[in-house]
Scaffold this active site. Structure first.
Site, PDB file in Angstrom:
ATOM      1  N   GLU A   1       0.857  -1.182   0.000  1.00 21.70           N
ATOM      2  CA  GLU A   1       0.000   0.000   0.000  1.00 21.70           C
ATOM      3  C   GLU A   1       0.894   1.233   0.000  1.00 21.70           C
ATOM      4  OE1 GLU A   1      -2.130  -0.626   3.618  1.00 21.70           O
ATOM      5  OE2 GLU A   1      -3.626  -1.892   2.658  1.00 21.70           O
TER       6      GLU A   1
ATOM      7  N   HIS B   1      13.453  21.555  -4.344  1.00 18.49           N
ATOM      8  CA  HIS B   1      12.431  22.243  -5.129  1.00 18.49           C
ATOM      9  C   HIS B   1      11.215  22.624  -4.282  1.00 18.49           C
ATOM     10  CE1 HIS B   1      14.195  19.628  -8.561  1.00 18.49           C
ATOM     11  NE2 HIS B   1      14.877  20.750  -8.430  1.00 18.49           N
TER      12      HIS B   1
ATOM     13  N   LYS C   1       3.665  16.864  -0.420  1.00 19.60           N
ATOM     14  CA  LYS C   1       4.128  15.723  -1.220  1.00 19.60           C
ATOM     15  C   LYS C   1       4.255  14.476  -0.353  1.00 19.60           C
ATOM     16  CE  LYS C   1       6.963  18.548  -4.300  1.00 19.60           C
ATOM     17  NZ  LYS C   1       8.327  18.878  -4.712  1.00 19.60           N
TER      18      LYS C   1
ATOM     19  N   TYR D   1       5.721  10.400  -6.398  1.00 18.01           N
ATOM     20  CA  TYR D   1       5.296  11.591  -5.678  1.00 18.01           C
ATOM     21  C   TYR D   1       3.776  11.696  -5.813  1.00 18.01           C
ATOM     22  CZ  TYR D   1       9.941  13.424  -7.219  1.00 18.01           C
ATOM     23  OH  TYR D   1      11.256  13.624  -7.525  1.00 18.01           O
TER      24      TYR D   1
ATOM     25  N   ASP E   1      19.298  23.227 -10.870  1.00 19.03           N
ATOM     26  CA  ASP E   1      19.686  23.086  -9.471  1.00 19.03           C
ATOM     27  C   ASP E   1      21.073  23.653  -9.201  1.00 19.03           C
ATOM     28  OD1 ASP E   1      17.233  21.977  -8.969  1.00 19.03           O
ATOM     29  OD2 ASP E   1      17.942  19.911  -9.052  1.00 19.03           O
TER      30      ASP E   1
END
Length: 172
Positions: free
Chosen positions: A28, A56, A65, A125, A161
């Site tokens: 899960e 980020h 997230k 994500y 980045d």
């Protein structure tokens, strides 16, 4: 699935269960009612070993997230950018991998990034807001102010980045 609170308000660790037999496994990834969040947007990324993605965040419509590793292992980092927070400017880090069935929910207002630790790393994500490219920003992963102890001294990073802002610039 068990939820563990952290010292960062709203940031929780989810310990899942892996049901495995000779055929493979079932795991899960998220149970929305347990963390009381709705996810609008889901993505996956594939990264080779030593790739660093982040740190980020979005300046408008910040995303919460839920980060899970489908394959491989990552060193996952969240930096609290919420100015009224007790943990403002502090970071949280955790190792996530396919075997420990652990995920982390990072609430809106954090910068997020990770370093890939295995040959091949697939990260899922689940986001509370849609991606907004013109609101995306990057915080310099190796900013000395953050004191993040990354497991690699020379990670593979993107141009975006590489040109990220430092923490002091962001908080002005």
């Amino acid at each position: 699935m068990r939820i563990k609170k952290t010292k960062f308000k709203g940031l929780v660790i989810l310990n899942g269960v892996r049901h495995q037999d000779q055929r493979g496994y079932l795991r899960e990834l998220v149970i929305e009612k347990l963390i009381k969040k709705k996810f609008k947007f889901q993505i996956t990324s594939l990264s080779k070993k030593n790739v660093l993605r982040g740190l980020h965040f979005q300046i408008k419509k910040p995303q919460g997230k839920l980060i899970s590793v489908i394959k491989g292992e990552i060193f996952d980092v969240a930096v609290d950018l919420r100015k009224n927070s007790k943990t403002f400017g502090k970071h949280f880090s955790i190792r996530l991998n396919e075997k420990n069935c652990t995920a982390v929910f990072i609430p809106p207002g954090f910068a997020h990034g990770f370093l890939s630790l295995k040959k091949e790393n697939i990260v899922c994500y689940s986001c509370t807001e849609y991606r907004s490219p013109h609101n995306e920003r990057s915080l310099k992963y190796n900013d000395p102010k953050l004191k993040i102890q990354w497991p690699s001294k020379k990670p593979n990073i993107s141009k975006k980045d590489e040109n990220a802002d430092n923490f002091e610039t962001l908080i002005r």
